[in-house]
Design an enzyme around this catalytic site. Sequence first.
Site, PDB file in Angstrom:
ATOM      1  N   VAL A   1       0.819  -1.257  -0.077  1.00 43.17           N
ATOM      2  CA  VAL A   1       0.092   0.001  -0.043  1.00 43.17           C
ATOM      3  C   VAL A   1       1.044   1.300   0.032  1.00 43.17           C
ATOM      4  O   VAL A   1       0.285   2.290   0.043  1.00 43.17           O
ATOM      5  CB  VAL A   1      -0.786  -0.006   1.356  1.00 43.17           C
TER       6      VAL A   1
ATOM      7  N   TYR B   1       4.581   5.183  15.240  1.00 39.86           N
ATOM      8  CA  TYR B   1       3.532   4.290  14.864  1.00 39.86           C
ATOM      9  C   TYR B   1       2.342   5.467  15.388  1.00 39.86           C
ATOM     10  O   TYR B   1       1.247   5.354  14.811  1.00 39.86           O
ATOM     11  CB  TYR B   1       3.700   3.137  15.640  1.00 39.86           C
TER      12      TYR B   1
HETATM   13  P1  NAP Z   1      -0.929  -8.323  10.991  1.00 36.88           P
HETATM   14  O1  NAP Z   1      -1.421  -9.766  11.488  1.00 36.88           O
HETATM   15  O2  NAP Z   1       0.453  -8.282  10.987  1.00 36.88           O
HETATM   16  O3  NAP Z   1      -1.529  -8.219   9.791  1.00 36.88           O
HETATM   17  C1  NAP Z   1      -1.301  -7.033   9.084  1.00 36.88           C
HETATM   18  C2  NAP Z   1      -1.188  -7.427   7.497  1.00 36.88           C
HETATM   19  O4  NAP Z   1      -0.755  -6.477   6.771  1.00 36.88           O
HETATM   20  C3  NAP Z   1      -0.093  -8.816   7.553  1.00 36.88           C
HETATM   21  O5  NAP Z   1      -0.681  -9.811   6.701  1.00 36.88           O
HETATM   22  C4  NAP Z   1       1.121  -7.783   6.843  1.00 36.88           C
HETATM   23  O6  NAP Z   1       1.897  -8.397   5.930  1.00 36.88           O
HETATM   24  C5  NAP Z   1       0.358  -6.740   5.863  1.00 36.88           C
HETATM   25  N1  NAP Z   1       1.043  -5.778   5.399  1.00 36.88           N
HETATM   26  C6  NAP Z   1       2.107  -5.047   6.065  1.00 36.88           C
HETATM   27  N2  NAP Z   1       2.856  -3.905   5.485  1.00 36.88           N
HETATM   28  C7  NAP Z   1       1.727  -4.102   4.439  1.00 36.88           C
HETATM   29  C8  NAP Z   1       2.012  -3.209   3.361  1.00 36.88           C
HETATM   30  N3  NAP Z   1       2.958  -2.110   3.084  1.00 36.88           N
HETATM   31  N4  NAP Z   1       1.024  -3.097   2.128  1.00 36.88           N
HETATM   32  C9  NAP Z   1       0.203  -4.292   2.420  1.00 36.88           C
HETATM   33  N5  NAP Z   1       0.184  -5.145   3.355  1.00 36.88           N
HETATM   34  C10 NAP Z   1       0.928  -4.883   4.241  1.00 36.88           C
HETATM   35  O7  NAP Z   1      -1.470  -7.313  12.111  1.00 36.88           O
HETATM   36  P2  NAP Z   1      -2.783  -7.149  12.900  1.00 36.88           P
HETATM   37  O8  NAP Z   1      -2.526  -7.064  14.042  1.00 36.88           O
HETATM   38  O9  NAP Z   1      -3.676  -7.931  12.225  1.00 36.88           O
HETATM   39  O10 NAP Z   1      -2.955  -5.594  12.286  1.00 36.88           O
HETATM   40  C11 NAP Z   1      -3.829  -4.953  11.438  1.00 36.88           C
HETATM   41  C12 NAP Z   1      -3.928  -3.373  11.546  1.00 36.88           C
HETATM   42  O11 NAP Z   1      -4.519  -3.297  12.942  1.00 36.88           O
HETATM   43  C13 NAP Z   1      -2.668  -2.910  11.429  1.00 36.88           C
HETATM   44  O12 NAP Z   1      -3.005  -1.470  10.905  1.00 36.88           O
HETATM   45  C14 NAP Z   1      -2.396  -2.312  12.715  1.00 36.88           C
HETATM   46  O13 NAP Z   1      -1.387  -1.371  13.145  1.00 36.88           O
HETATM   47  C15 NAP Z   1      -3.688  -2.350  13.751  1.00 36.88           C
HETATM   48  N6  NAP Z   1      -3.653  -2.600  15.007  1.00 36.88           N
HETATM   49  C16 NAP Z   1      -3.556  -3.946  15.642  1.00 36.88           C
HETATM   50  C17 NAP Z   1      -3.607  -4.165  16.827  1.00 36.88           C
HETATM   51  C18 NAP Z   1      -3.478  -5.231  17.683  1.00 36.88           C
HETATM   52  O14 NAP Z   1      -3.706  -5.215  18.678  1.00 36.88           O
HETATM   53  N7  NAP Z   1      -3.361  -6.234  16.793  1.00 36.88           N
HETATM   54  C19 NAP Z   1      -3.882  -2.985  17.875  1.00 36.88           C
HETATM   55  C20 NAP Z   1      -3.910  -1.579  17.355  1.00 36.88           C
HETATM   56  C21 NAP Z   1      -3.899  -1.518  15.682  1.00 36.88           C
HETATM   57  P3  NAP Z   1       3.463  -9.257   6.491  1.00 36.88           P
HETATM   58  O15 NAP Z   1       2.898 -10.095   7.538  1.00 36.88           O
HETATM   59  O16 NAP Z   1       3.667  -9.954   5.261  1.00 36.88           O
HETATM   60  O17 NAP Z   1       4.034  -8.017   6.817  1.00 36.88           O
END
Ligand code: NAP
Length: 257
Positions: free
Chosen positions: A68, A159
């Site tokens: 992205v 972040y």
């Molecule tokens: P995750 O399991 O790491 O999933 C994120 C996905 O986005 C991964 O498949 C990752 O691919 C992909 N990604 C990373 N960089 C990218 C890019 N430049 N273009 C396209 N895809 C990309 O994380 P998650 O915990 O589900 O988080 C999802 C969202 O929620 C994020 O925006 C995160 O900041 C937000 N969030 C999560 C939490 C939490 O507690 N989990 C809390 C606050 C906010 P790779 O694995 O190959 O890098």
Amino acid sequence: MSGLPAWSEPRTAIVTGSGSGIGLATGMRLAAEGAAVAVWDIDGDSAKAAAAQITEAGGTAVGLAVDVADRSRIDEALAEVRSLLGPATILVNNAGISPFKRFLDISAEDFARVMAVNLAGTFHCCQAVAPDMIAAGWGRIVNISSSSAQTGNTRQAHYAASKAGVIGLSRSLAQELGPKGITVNIVPPSFIDTPALRGSAEAGFLGSGVESHVQSTPVRRVGRPEDIASACVYLARDEAGFITGQVVGVNGGRVIV
Ligand code: NAP
């Protein structure tokens, strides 16, 4: 839910970063409600595997490799989605990276990459997809922020700043795109059990680990990806058309603002 169908006509959704975690759960739920789903992920293999998982569950999906932070790839992938699934009128900007580093150690490159993925990536996907929503006179954008944007977080200055930017961007778009039939809302998760959260815990960034935070969470459990997916799907439904520009906290009561 109301028992109403989610949408009065067929819808195509793009979910960024939906190869795993919150994005995958959101793609699965949107497909279960009847949307055709474009799984975008920087990792093309996980995008294809997620699309296969959705298809096996009876949904319609395609998986595409999209960083992205790369606007030309976004435009290219959007053209693929249009030709395979039709114009996208639902967009969930979920792709994100959440590194930890002491403030004084964050390099210009670290800062730029976090901004490029989390904030500029959201901007570019919104700007690329909005014309199809405007043409349809209907659209739903849900941008995933973070509770860190609301509270701040040690070792996450870059972040938290990027995720706070997502809130300002979304509220501005809500005002500008509202007259075109498009809603724009923000979901800031907190402590959702995903590969990213487990990775942060294993690296020692979450104190005594994920479960140690349960006692400071009013509902006394760790969040699940499906908790965020449910909120995203609700905000994408026809019946949520009077909700826009809102920050919808899904955090077990960890942050109340
Ligand atoms: P995750 O399991 O790491 O999933 C994120 C996905 O986005 C991964 O498949 C990752 O691919 C992909 N990604 C990373 N960089 C990218 C890019 N430049 N273009 C396209 N895809 C990309 O994380 P998650 O915990 O589900 O988080 C999802 C969202 O929620 C994020 O925006 C995160 O900041 C937000 N969030 C999560 C939490 C939490 O507690 N989990 C809390 C606050 C906010 P790779 O694995 O190959 O890098």
